[in-house]
Design a protein around this motif. Structure first.
Motif, PDB file in Angstrom:
ATOM      1  N   HIS A   1      47.055  14.628  73.994  1.00  0.00           N
ATOM      2  CA  HIS A   1      46.364  16.046  73.762  1.00  0.00           C
ATOM      3  C   HIS A   1      47.492  16.847  72.961  1.00  0.00           C
ATOM      4  O   HIS A   1      46.947  17.731  72.134  1.00  0.00           O
ATOM      5  CB  HIS A   1      46.303  16.979  75.199  1.00  0.00           C
ATOM      6  N   TYR A   2      48.722  16.610  73.030  1.00  0.00           N
ATOM      7  CA  TYR A   2      49.809  17.125  72.154  1.00  0.00           C
ATOM      8  C   TYR A   2      49.555  16.909  70.721  1.00  0.00           C
ATOM      9  O   TYR A   2      49.614  17.830  69.681  1.00  0.00           O
ATOM     10  CB  TYR A   2      51.121  16.717  72.713  1.00  0.00           C
ATOM     11  N   LEU A   3      49.493  15.528  70.629  1.00  0.00           N
ATOM     12  CA  LEU A   3      49.170  15.337  69.044  1.00  0.00           C
ATOM     13  C   LEU A   3      47.864  15.619  68.577  1.00  0.00           C
ATOM     14  O   LEU A   3      47.753  15.937  67.651  1.00  0.00           O
ATOM     15  CB  LEU A   3      49.382  13.620  69.095  1.00  0.00           C
ATOM     16  N   GLN A   4      46.820  15.787  69.494  1.00  0.00           N
ATOM     17  CA  GLN A   4      45.626  16.088  68.902  1.00  0.00           C
ATOM     18  C   GLN A   4      45.601  17.530  68.622  1.00  0.00           C
ATOM     19  O   GLN A   4      45.165  18.227  67.604  1.00  0.00           O
ATOM     20  CB  GLN A   4      44.324  16.064  70.139  1.00  0.00           C
ATOM     21  N   SER A   5      46.297  18.526  69.196  1.00  0.00           N
ATOM     22  CA  SER A   5      46.583  19.962  69.128  1.00  0.00           C
ATOM     23  C   SER A   5      47.354  19.855  67.532  1.00  0.00           C
ATOM     24  O   SER A   5      46.955  20.691  66.801  1.00  0.00           O
ATOM     25  CB  SER A   5      47.657  20.365  70.044  1.00  0.00           C
TER      26      SER A   5
ATOM     27  N   ASN B   1      44.107  23.812  60.591  1.00  0.00           N
ATOM     28  CA  ASN B   1      44.016  25.199  60.596  1.00  0.00           C
ATOM     29  C   ASN B   1      42.946  25.876  61.887  1.00  0.00           C
ATOM     30  O   ASN B   1      42.271  26.624  61.534  1.00  0.00           O
ATOM     31  CB  ASN B   1      43.751  26.010  59.396  1.00  0.00           C
ATOM     32  N   TRP B   2      42.847  24.688  62.716  1.00  0.00           N
ATOM     33  CA  TRP B   2      41.892  25.046  63.828  1.00  0.00           C
ATOM     34  C   TRP B   2      42.634  25.742  65.125  1.00  0.00           C
ATOM     35  O   TRP B   2      42.886  25.008  65.827  1.00  0.00           O
ATOM     36  CB  TRP B   2      41.072  23.632  64.191  1.00  0.00           C
TER      37      TRP B   2
ATOM     38  N   ALA C   1      45.860  35.281  57.616  1.00  0.00           N
ATOM     39  CA  ALA C   1      45.669  34.041  58.467  1.00  0.00           C
ATOM     40  C   ALA C   1      46.620  33.431  58.910  1.00  0.00           C
ATOM     41  O   ALA C   1      47.779  33.377  58.622  1.00  0.00           O
ATOM     42  CB  ALA C   1      44.982  33.025  57.202  1.00  0.00           C
ATOM     43  N   PRO C   2      46.468  32.672  60.234  1.00  0.00           N
ATOM     44  CA  PRO C   2      47.416  32.084  60.984  1.00  0.00           C
ATOM     45  C   PRO C   2      48.277  31.042  60.323  1.00  0.00           C
ATOM     46  O   PRO C   2      49.487  31.064  60.612  1.00  0.00           O
ATOM     47  CB  PRO C   2      46.600  31.440  62.222  1.00  0.00           C
TER      48      PRO C   2
ATOM     49  N   ALA D   1      54.252  18.483  60.927  1.00  0.00           N
ATOM     50  CA  ALA D   1      53.474  19.063  61.969  1.00  0.00           C
ATOM     51  C   ALA D   1      54.179  18.989  63.239  1.00  0.00           C
ATOM     52  O   ALA D   1      54.273  19.625  64.016  1.00  0.00           O
ATOM     53  CB  ALA D   1      52.202  18.472  62.443  1.00  0.00           C
ATOM     54  N   ASP D   2      55.055  17.756  63.399  1.00  0.00           N
ATOM     55  CA  ASP D   2      55.774  17.712  64.443  1.00  0.00           C
ATOM     56  C   ASP D   2      57.106  19.014  64.420  1.00  0.00           C
ATOM     57  O   ASP D   2      57.311  19.324  65.697  1.00  0.00           O
ATOM     58  CB  ASP D   2      56.778  16.490  64.572  1.00  0.00           C
TER      59      ASP D   2
END
Length: 202
Positions: A106-110, A117-118, A159-160, A169-170
């Motif tokens: 779930h962390y990696l999916q996040s 940008n979701w 925008a965020p 991303a890590d």
């Protein structure tokens, strides 16, 4: 690891699965024959049959779990590498192929959602990860950074995620970040630092 189980089967911990199976079958055959003896000899053989059954089952279950954990760790590393290289499509394909979805999944999916940008979906996945592994500091740090980014975007009307060349991303979602950035927590540079880090991710 239960050393006694290996002693019961009369094998070393370094024995292969096949060697353990051979030892189990040999001992089972031996005690199957001896259990019909009169007196204590028969009783001992019956007890040993139960012990070798338990020992064999526990050893093989432990080895299966170890292999699964190793394979899972390797698969997660492959997903992380895809994210670092910017191959988000491949990262998502790998994640979709997992049968068991633990906190790290779930962390990696996040992280993948963040790269897309979701933000809401990314936050939900982080919340699931924290529920499954509440003591993991990486998930909490990533969640705090995501909220800080969202709060700043809301306050400024931006925008965020506006950086055209984001860090890996890590790093963005939970890696180490520069101590100098922490001292600027209420400035634009701080918010920028939180998601465009100046230290290498370990």
């Amino acid at each position: 690891m239960n050393q006694e189980n290996y002693e019961i089967l009369q094998v070393e911990e370094s024995a292969t699965d096949e060697q353990i199976k051979e030892a189990y079958e040999r001992l089972k055959k031996q005690y199957d024959e001896e259990k019909w003896q009169d007196g204590e000899a028969g009783n001992h053989a019956a007890r040993m049959l139960g012990k070798i059954e338990t020992a064999y089952s526990e050893i093989m279950a432990e080895r299966r779990e170890k292999r699964q954990n190793t394979e899972g760790a390797n698969a997660f590393e492959e997903v992380s590498e895809c994210i670092r290289s910017g191959d988000i499509v491949r990262a998502q394909t790998l994640l979709d192929g997992f049968n068991e979805r633990n906190a790290e999944w779930h962390y990696l999916q996040s992280v993948v959602f963040y790269k897309k940008n979701w933000m809401n979906e990314s936050k939900k996945q982080l919340e699931i990860a924290m529920q499954m592994d509440a003591g993991n500091p990486k998930y909490r740090e990533a969640y705090d950074k995501l909220n800080a980014r969202a709060d700043y975007a809301q306050q400024t009307g931006g925008a965020p995620n506006t950086n055209p060349n984001p860090a890996s991303a890590d790093e963005q979602m939970g890696g180490n970040w520069c101590a100098n950035c922490a001292s600027m927590c209420y400035t634009f540079l701080c918010v920028n630092c939180l998601f465009n880090l100046c230290c290498n991710c370990h």
